[in-house]
Scaffold this motif. Structure first.
Motif, PDB file in Angstrom:
ATOM      1  N   LEU A  38      -1.672   6.684   5.633  1.00 46.81           N
ATOM      2  CA  LEU A  38      -2.191   5.505   6.313  1.00 46.81           C
ATOM      3  C   LEU A  38      -1.685   5.458   7.751  1.00 46.81           C
ATOM      4  O   LEU A  38      -0.549   5.826   8.024  1.00 46.81           O
ATOM      5  CB  LEU A  38      -1.737   4.240   5.576  1.00 46.81           C
ATOM      6  CG  LEU A  38      -2.165   2.902   6.189  1.00 46.81           C
ATOM      7  CD1 LEU A  38      -3.672   2.718   6.091  1.00 46.81           C
ATOM      8  CD2 LEU A  38      -1.434   1.747   5.505  1.00 46.81           C
TER       9      LEU A  38
ATOM     10  N   ASN B 144      -8.560   5.242   6.643  1.00 46.13           N
ATOM     11  CA  ASN B 144      -7.126   5.549   6.765  1.00 46.13           C
ATOM     12  C   ASN B 144      -6.423   4.763   7.859  1.00 46.13           C
ATOM     13  O   ASN B 144      -5.237   4.966   8.083  1.00 46.13           O
ATOM     14  CB  ASN B 144      -6.926   7.037   7.037  1.00 46.13           C
ATOM     15  CG  ASN B 144      -7.290   7.914   5.870  1.00 46.13           C
ATOM     16  OD1 ASN B 144      -8.461   8.210   5.627  1.00 46.13           O
ATOM     17  ND2 ASN B 144      -6.296   8.331   5.107  1.00 46.13           N
TER      18      ASN B 144
ATOM     19  N   GLU C  57      -1.490   3.430  -3.089  1.00 42.98           N
ATOM     20  CA  GLU C  57      -2.630   4.110  -2.463  1.00 42.98           C
ATOM     21  C   GLU C  57      -2.184   5.250  -1.555  1.00 42.98           C
ATOM     22  O   GLU C  57      -2.835   6.289  -1.473  1.00 42.98           O
ATOM     23  CB  GLU C  57      -3.443   3.093  -1.658  1.00 42.98           C
ATOM     24  CG  GLU C  57      -4.726   3.647  -1.048  1.00 42.98           C
ATOM     25  CD  GLU C  57      -5.764   4.048  -2.069  1.00 42.98           C
ATOM     26  OE1 GLU C  57      -6.532   4.997  -1.797  1.00 42.98           O
ATOM     27  OE2 GLU C  57      -5.811   3.410  -3.138  1.00 42.98           O
ATOM     28  N   PHE C  58      -1.060   5.067  -0.860  1.00 46.68           N
ATOM     29  CA  PHE C  58      -0.617   6.070   0.109  1.00 46.68           C
ATOM     30  C   PHE C  58       0.832   6.482  -0.138  1.00 46.68           C
ATOM     31  O   PHE C  58       1.677   5.655  -0.494  1.00 46.68           O
ATOM     32  CB  PHE C  58      -0.737   5.531   1.542  1.00 46.68           C
ATOM     33  CG  PHE C  58      -2.153   5.268   1.971  1.00 46.68           C
ATOM     34  CD1 PHE C  58      -2.992   6.309   2.332  1.00 46.68           C
ATOM     35  CD2 PHE C  58      -2.650   3.972   1.994  1.00 46.68           C
ATOM     36  CE1 PHE C  58      -4.298   6.066   2.726  1.00 46.68           C
ATOM     37  CE2 PHE C  58      -3.955   3.723   2.390  1.00 46.68           C
ATOM     38  CZ  PHE C  58      -4.785   4.767   2.761  1.00 46.68           C
TER      39      PHE C  58
ATOM     40  N   LEU D 123      -9.186  -0.675   1.164  1.00 51.79           N
ATOM     41  CA  LEU D 123      -7.866  -1.274   1.332  1.00 51.79           C
ATOM     42  C   LEU D 123      -7.932  -2.792   1.364  1.00 51.79           C
ATOM     43  O   LEU D 123      -7.009  -3.482   0.934  1.00 51.79           O
ATOM     44  CB  LEU D 123      -7.206  -0.742   2.600  1.00 51.79           C
ATOM     45  CG  LEU D 123      -7.129   0.781   2.710  1.00 51.79           C
ATOM     46  CD1 LEU D 123      -6.393   1.188   3.973  1.00 51.79           C
ATOM     47  CD2 LEU D 123      -6.461   1.383   1.484  1.00 51.79           C
TER      48      LEU D 123
ATOM     49  N   LEU E 117       0.786  -1.237   0.000  1.00 52.38           N
ATOM     50  CA  LEU E 117       0.000   0.000   0.000  1.00 52.38           C
ATOM     51  C   LEU E 117       0.817   1.285   0.000  1.00 52.38           C
ATOM     52  O   LEU E 117       0.264   2.362  -0.263  1.00 52.38           O
ATOM     53  CB  LEU E 117      -0.940   0.023   1.224  1.00 52.38           C
ATOM     54  CG  LEU E 117      -1.992  -1.078   1.301  1.00 52.38           C
ATOM     55  CD1 LEU E 117      -2.793  -0.946   2.599  1.00 52.38           C
ATOM     56  CD2 LEU E 117      -2.943  -1.028   0.101  1.00 52.38           C
TER      57      LEU E 117
ATOM     58  N   MET F  17       3.023   6.338   5.663  1.00 51.73           N
ATOM     59  CA  MET F  17       2.345   5.595   6.718  1.00 51.73           C
ATOM     60  C   MET F  17       2.856   6.068   8.076  1.00 51.73           C
ATOM     61  O   MET F  17       4.046   6.351   8.238  1.00 51.73           O
ATOM     62  CB  MET F  17       2.626   4.101   6.577  1.00 51.73           C
ATOM     63  CG  MET F  17       1.916   3.223   7.598  1.00 51.73           C
ATOM     64  SD  MET F  17       2.301   1.467   7.357  1.00 51.73           S
ATOM     65  CE  MET F  17       3.853   1.357   8.255  1.00 51.73           C
TER      66      MET F  17
END
Length: 423
Positions: free
Chosen positions: A211, A246, A174-175, A272, A115, A178
């Motif tokens: 995230l 998130n 996606e992100f 997700l 991710l 983190m």
């Protein structure tokens, strides 16, 4: 360089080195693992659960437990976990949100690799789980950024400042970043993040599109009172108008059943979940631990897991309360700690002029006691030299009682010697 591997014939993770927690001549207060007495019942429990599960597989289920499992794990397994943790957390856990893993460290690696943009950032608390840091460092293009930690959790102003100045738009994942944390009975500090801090984290994650991965392995080990929310994920409410998903909760049975079971789970929001389920690493092999997950499902179905976890909980609670009571009474003046309300760990601060690494050498020499000094938990070189962490998990109440008293006595002597040297 040797051209042949050496067979060491080790029996457990701590075998063969200075950190052998089973060594009778040293009291190791550093290891975050359940003790021998807590693992002893598992042979009988798993024997019963295995017979129950395998008989059903043989009679009714075409031995599918030995087949590639569904990527998230079978419904029966996820249903048992969802039922139990809904009760323990006091808030809904949905089976469709769960992905079975082989433990929290593998869950962390799985999320990072799937991710997060490899040119992005990992934000961590200034002190955090040291082996998680080791795992993150293998992602060599990701930059690890430390955040200030207060008594009630991460410093939200520091988090916002560091996130806002590094934010970019990822075109591949996606992100772009983190934030990894342990908000419930934090490792190593024992902190329980306050509701205001938890709400603030969610707000910033939504605002800056990063995230939050929560290492939620101690959440049901609350010894004083149950938190308002047992996991930060609950603050990322799906009923909110700006909900996107998130936050991921990363759980494990290592602390409450046994590390060797190698079973954990991710609790993941819908968007997700789909991406993780389609990841090549899980599509190739299916459920990460299909066989053991089936056995553990029977463990819960037979109510064996619930009884065992309750017993382990009571032992941990007694050990924590005993250890903190001694520290309150006997820790030398000038030293500080906050008694954790749950979890495994106690974080002790020495006076600024002292070095916990040097104190560890002193206690090992004079009392045969060891622990983990603060710098091991920090990404910044040299940070935390006046801190150290002890664990209440492995040893009996009696050993902890004796060891903590000797630790405090050794600290008084060490402080006196250090003061004399400086004079």
């Amino acid at each position: 360089m040797s051209l042949q591997n050496k067979e060491q014939k080790l029996k457990h993770l701590f075998d063969g080195g200075a950190w052998n927690v089973y060594a009778p001549d040293i009291l190791n207060l550093g290891v975050g693992a359940p003790g021998t007495d807590l693992l002893e019942p598992c042979c009988d429990l798993f024997q019963q659960a295995s017979a129950h599960c395998l008989n059903r597989e043989k009679d009714d289920n075409q031995s599918l437990i030995f087949q590639y499992g569904p990527t998230s794990g079978t419904f029966e397994v996820r249903h048992q976990l969802a039922q139990y943790f809904t009760q323990m957390y006091g808030s809904p856990v949905n089976s469709e949100d769960l992905i079975i893993t082989t433990g929290a460290t593998q869950g962390l690696h799985f999320v990072l690799s799937t991710l997060i943009d490899f040119n992005g950032f990992i934000f961590v608390d200034e002190f955090t789980y040291m082996i998680a840091l080791d795992s993150m460092k293998h992602f060599t293009t990701l930059q690890i950024v430390p955040l200030k930690l207060n008594d009630d959790g991460v410093d939200l102003k520091d988090l916002e400042a560091k996130v806002s100045e590094r934010r970019f738009k990822s075109n591949s994942k996606e992100f772009w970043a983190m934030y990894y944390t342990i908000p419930t009975y934090h490792n190593p500090t024992g902190i329980l993040f306050s509701p205001d801090v938890c709400r603030g984290i969610v707000k910033l994650a939504r605002k800056f599109d990063f995230l939050v991965l929560c290492d939620d392995v101690y959440n049901i080990l609350n010894y004083i009172e149950k938190p308002l929310h047992s996991r930060l994920l609950s603050y990322d409410a799906r009923t909110d108008e700006d909900f996107a998903g998130n936050v991921i909760s990363n759980g494990s049975f290592s602390k409450i059943i046994g590390p060797g079971v190698r079973l954990g789970w991710l609790e993941v929001p819908p968007l997700l979940k789909l991406q993780l389920d389609r990841s090549g690493i899980i599509m190739s092999g299916g459920c990460f631990n299909n066989y053991t997950a089936g056995i553990v499902a029977s463990l819960f179905e037979l109510q064996l897991a619930q009884t065992h976890i309750a017993s382990v909980y009571e032992a941990y609670k007694e050990r924590m309360l005993t250890t903190t009571a001694i520290l309150k009474a006997e820790l030398p003046e000038g030293c500080q700690f906050s008694a954790p309300r749950g979890g495994y760990f106690i974080w002790i601060k020495l006076p600024e002029e002292l070095d916990a690494g040097e104190f560890m050498e002193y206690t090992l020499k004079h009392e045969k006691i060891t622990f983990i000094a603060g710098p091991r938990f920090a990404i910044e070189t040299g940070k935390g030299k006046q801190y150290f962490r002890i664990s209440i998990a492995f040893h009996s109440k009696e050993k902890l009682e004796d060891g903590t008293k000797r630790l405090c006595s050794a600290l008084k002597s060490f402080m006196a010697i250090t003061a004399d040297v400086k004079l």
